[in-house]
Design an enzyme around this catalytic site. Structure first.
Site, PDB file in Angstrom:
ATOM      1  CG  ASP A  27       6.340   2.102   4.826  1.00 54.66           C
ATOM      2  OD1 ASP A  27       6.062   1.441   3.813  1.00 54.66           O
ATOM      3  OD2 ASP A  27       5.496   2.463   5.664  1.00 54.66           O
ATOM      4  CD1 TRP A  72       2.008  -5.014   5.045  1.00 56.38           C
ATOM      5  CD2 TRP A  72       3.182  -3.120   5.143  1.00 56.38           C
ATOM      6  NE1 TRP A  72       1.880  -4.370   3.831  1.00 56.38           N
ATOM      7  CE2 TRP A  72       2.582  -3.214   3.855  1.00 56.38           C
ATOM      8  CE3 TRP A  72       3.981  -1.996   5.431  1.00 56.38           C
ATOM      9  CZ2 TRP A  72       2.744  -2.241   2.871  1.00 56.38           C
ATOM     10  CZ3 TRP A  72       4.140  -1.026   4.444  1.00 56.38           C
ATOM     11  CH2 TRP A  72       3.531  -1.154   3.192  1.00 56.38           C
ATOM     12  CG  ASN A 115      -2.023  -2.236   3.288  1.00 57.27           C
ATOM     13  OD1 ASN A 115      -2.952  -1.639   3.825  1.00 57.27           O
ATOM     14  ND2 ASN A 115      -2.149  -2.874   2.138  1.00 57.27           N
ATOM     15  CG  ASP A 116      -4.681   1.006   5.846  1.00 58.56           C
ATOM     16  OD1 ASP A 116      -4.500   1.397   4.682  1.00 58.56           O
ATOM     17  OD2 ASP A 116      -5.532   0.163   6.163  1.00 58.56           O
ATOM     18  CG  ASP A 138      -1.822   1.219   1.294  1.00 55.65           C
ATOM     19  OD1 ASP A 138      -1.941   1.932   0.278  1.00 55.65           O
ATOM     20  OD2 ASP A 138      -2.423   1.448   2.347  1.00 55.65           O
TER      21      ASP A 138
END
Lengths: 177, 386, 177, 386
Positions: C124, C105, C152-153, C80
């Site tokens: 990330d 994640w 994934n948020d 995401d």
């Protein structure tokens, strides 16, 4: 067209007149009560005096006087940004939670109902993020940052307690005699 | 409008019969000089709501009756926003760095006056989770006295904030659990990774955590973080990816009661959806996929046809479900897919529906017909007036 | 489908195992050298073990293995955000000026070339504003914040010196045996 | 891609002949474990440029040969960005509040390493003008020693920053004037509201300001703030709304020389445009309406058909103009209107053109044909590698 109208001289005088030793130049931006550009220009605009019908801009020819939430409302001839009328404010009213900047840029707009020219102060409402509604960018007699009071790209929140731009109002100053 | 330009080469023939003279029979007198002022809001209406997107800086206060923007509140990216139950204050839970992307981290609840939208005060927080599109990482107790902030740093905890005393109480650690649904005046419900709930009660000053038995399959059929909970009644509905609904009751005393789950599809006379692959079902989906009208006991769910694991897919239909009978009462097709749904909490409820591009549709919940529309700045969420 | 696979137990153990007195729970976010979620999960994912062809998701059926700047590249089954491969980075490389988060994640994705499942860590890159290129939001086995390592948020910059999200990489951790 | 969903009701017949087995003759071996790392840039290329929009937080570093994004630099809203002449550093002039929209104002030049794009240091500033879409409120001296920041608070001044000593020199006040075009190693050119220039020379440590006579009509035919100036040669071209070009030479000694203006339209065998209303002319327009190739002496100007005061209108054509002969050499029609144009400063120059929506077109300047494209986040500006 008059190339050295009183408006222009006024603006230039204002800009140049801020002498390097002037107390004004020492004023910080946080000082709300001391606007450094005048709240209302005391000299009236003169540029539009001899604007005949032929002298009208494209904006003026298509402007309307009934809906102040549209970009073609007559007072918005030189506005740039979100219309406060779409943001919980009004034509001269800032939305809740914002602050009307004591400083502004100016435009000279023609009211189609009487064909006369009026001086409009575009006063930004400051303090919260861009309203994002009813974005307009009209450019009648819009100038560059070396003629600051005719420039609509500057963040006109000088003198407000926050420089965060929210929306723009179009305050009637008076007839451009 | 402003870009519509007349490109005739020479317009000098324009001189006669000016266009502007046509419409206006009695031109209004133009006022000479105006003063600038600042608007103040009327008392909050039941149809007011905030629309905001996790990656934009303005929460738009919108009147559902007209779609008009009444004002805005500044929010940092990834903020939460809430009304106080008496609507006198707006709370923003936010995280700001002193130099934008760097510098000192500052977590806080920023309190705004509900009429002037002016910043009233800030209550510093020890932290909060930063995640996109989360509604239930922040909530307000039914009586408005406490705020609950979910933090993961990365140990999980709920930060209890006394809004009256402007004081942060010691964080309540909830290992393996997340979220902070207010339940009653001193209760908080969190959802745990093993399919159970952790229920905090801080009545009497000391926080106690009770754990329920696992009741849903968190690996194979998770319930949405953006499920719904009504703090006043202590009743909530956890919605799973497959469309199972778990009714939760909490807030009076310790622990929580979980009713037997039921299926949205069965309520619509279909076989219940399963989680196995290669099968297309009607499934819930979106960012804010479900809304709850506490007075009528109706759920409104965004549904789409898709395979399992399509839980972020925008809704093609809105299903109205009666939580008492588990029946789907009405199914409304959406002209444009919707990512978020909310419902106002009054006798003439409005439904709010957000397209991914930011367009907001406002429906009369009685007729499911469009009443107004508005524009927001992305795939927005809604927080309705209490 | 196994409802209590080892992956899930691993994740739950990880989440619940952070005891309230654990030193880990006291670590501030500024401490780069002490990732609090493990850099690489030491136990391998198990969920996909018995994924036959029939068990494949829509993503896996349409995934490709040749272009890692497209959302349907096989490793991106649960990504995401912006693909770092479009932002000056690579599949496991952060763009200049950013920092690879020590935390991530995870997803379990099937490589169409061999039909096998692999554990992917979505790491990330943090420190500067969202790259804005090649935005994807794939959701295979995506979970909610109470199962954080499958969500994934969340801004997965814990342990990096800045929590500002720029883009996401998809680092091969190993076969999901 | 990901939204293209197969909505056949049951896909279980899929079992045979998996689609993924078709394409790949010799599947690459899948590596077992990878390490995360961070990219470092190669030495800066002549075709590199930054694309950025005043209201977004990322300046995108793009390689013009491919259109690929090489990295990004964080910028506050309303920032300026520049390369050092040796390309070893990136400078961002920015203004950040400690709490986003409130708190303490912090003005600074943030210095990034040109290869790692890591923040190297910050040089605090006493202020800077906040205005949208301005390129020439910040510049770097030809030798890279000094940065010039235009401030209006609201008195006008140029802040001279010694980049080597990381020190701000006393502001040079330029009442009634604005902007800060670097000219040579110790000169700065500002444009004044009466149609003159103020020229700062700070050679020898003490700043002196020289004022030219007025030479353009600032009320009736202003020159663009986003005109072009080459610090190395000390030669610049001020472009007016009507398409008059004023060649300015400055930077060696005090003052500035202004050549007789000439007309873009006359260079294209048309009558020169006038400022009177109700006439449609070919006029310059956009946000960054003109670019200058110092080696070839070519200007590239975005032109549109419109009435006077349409100076923000996007270009429909790109005109290539020879500053020696004042001739328009080529006119290229644009498929999509462009708001910004820039040109690389090398032997095989590229042209960069930005649509209002953010799409970037990269042309070979020799052939005026598209070579690559890129995507930015709004009506972007360009800063090309020196």
């Amino acid at each position: 067209m008059t190339s050295q109208s009183r408006t222009e001289r006024f603006v230039r005088k204002l800009a140049r007149g801020t002498s390097r030793r002037s107390i004004l130049s020492r004023i910080g931006l946080g000082l709300v009560s001391a606007p450094v550009f005048p709240l209302l220009p005391v000299e009236r605009a003169h540029a539009a005096k001899d604007r005949s019908v032929q002298a009208k801009t494209s904006f003026a020819r298509h402007a309307q006087t009934t809906d102040d939430t549209k970009c073609d409302y007559w007072r918005y001839c030189a506005i740039d940004g979100s219309l406060c009328t779409c943001c919980g404010g009004g034509i001269h009213t800032c939305p809740p939670g914002t602050e009307a900047s004591p400083t502004s840029w100016v435009g000279t707009c023609i009211n189609p109902d009487d064909g006369k020219a009026y001086l409009i102060a575009y006063r930004d409402c400051c303090g919260t993020a861009d309203c994002g509604q009813c974005y307009c960018d009209n450019t009648d007699r819009g100038n560059q940052v070396y003629r600051p009071q005719e420039n609509n790209d500057i963040i006109w929140c000088f003198g407000a307690s926050s420089m965060e731009y929210h929306c723009s109002t179009a305050v009637m100053v008076g007839a451009a005699e | 409008m402003k870009k519509a330009k007349c490109l005739a080469i020479v317009l000098s023939l324009f001189s006669a019969a000016p266009a502007w003279a046509g419409g206006s029979a009695s031109p209004a007198p133009v006022p000479e000089v105006e003063e600038s002022d600042v608007a103040v809001l009327p008392p909050a209406g039941a149809h007011w709501m905030f629309a905001y997107f996790s990656f934009r800086n303005l929460a738009q206060l919108i009147d559902g009756d007209t779609g008009k923007q009444l004002g805005g509140v500044h929010i940092a990216q990834l903020s939460n926003i809430a009304f106080s139950p008496d609507k006198k204050h707006i709370y923003v839970a936010e995280t700001i760095w002193s130099k934008g992307n760097r510098g000192t981290r500052q977590d806080m609840i920023t309190v705004y006056d509900g009429r002037t939208l002016k910043l009233d005060h800030e209550i510093p927080l020890p932290g909060r989770l930063l995640a996109g599109d989360r509604l239930n990482t922040f909530s307000i107790s039914a009586d408005g006295r406490y705020a609950y902030v979910y933090d993961m740093a990365p140990a999980s905890s709920v930060i209890v904030v006394d809004l009256e005393k402007r004081k942060v109480l010691p964080p309540v650690e909830i290992p393996g659990c997340a979220l902070a649904f207010a339940a009653g005046n001193t209760g908080v419900v969190s959802v745990c990774g093993d399919g159970s709930l952790a229920v905090i009660s801080h009545a009497g000053g000391k926080a106690e955590v009770t754990q329920t038995a696992p009741f849903f399959d968190a690996g194979e059929d998770p319930v949405y973080d953006n499920s719904v909970f009504d703090a006043k009644s202590g009743k909530g509905y956890l919605l799973s990816y497959s469309g199972r609904v778990y009714e939760v009751t909490a807030g009076s005393g310790s622990g929580a009661q979980i009713a037997q789950p039921w299926s949205l599809q069965e309520g619509a006379h279909m076989p219940r959806a399963e989680t196995k692959p290669l099968v297309v079902n009607w499934l819930p989906g979106g960012q804010q996929p479900v809304a709850y009208d506490a007075a009528t006991g109706r759920l409104y769910v965004l549904m789409h046809k898709g395979e399992f694991w399509s839980y972020k897919e925008a809704g093609e239909e809105l299903w109205e479900v009666d939580v008492a009978t588990h029946k789907v009462l009405r199914r409304a097709a959406l002209d444009k897919p919707a990512m978020s749904v909310a419902v106002s909490q009054d006798k003439e409820p409005l439904l709010f529906l957000a397209e991914p591009g930011g367009a907001i549709h406002i429906w009369d919940a009685a007729t499911l017909s469009e009443k107004a529309s508005a524009a927001s700045m992305g795939p927005s969420h809604f927080v309705v007036a209490p």
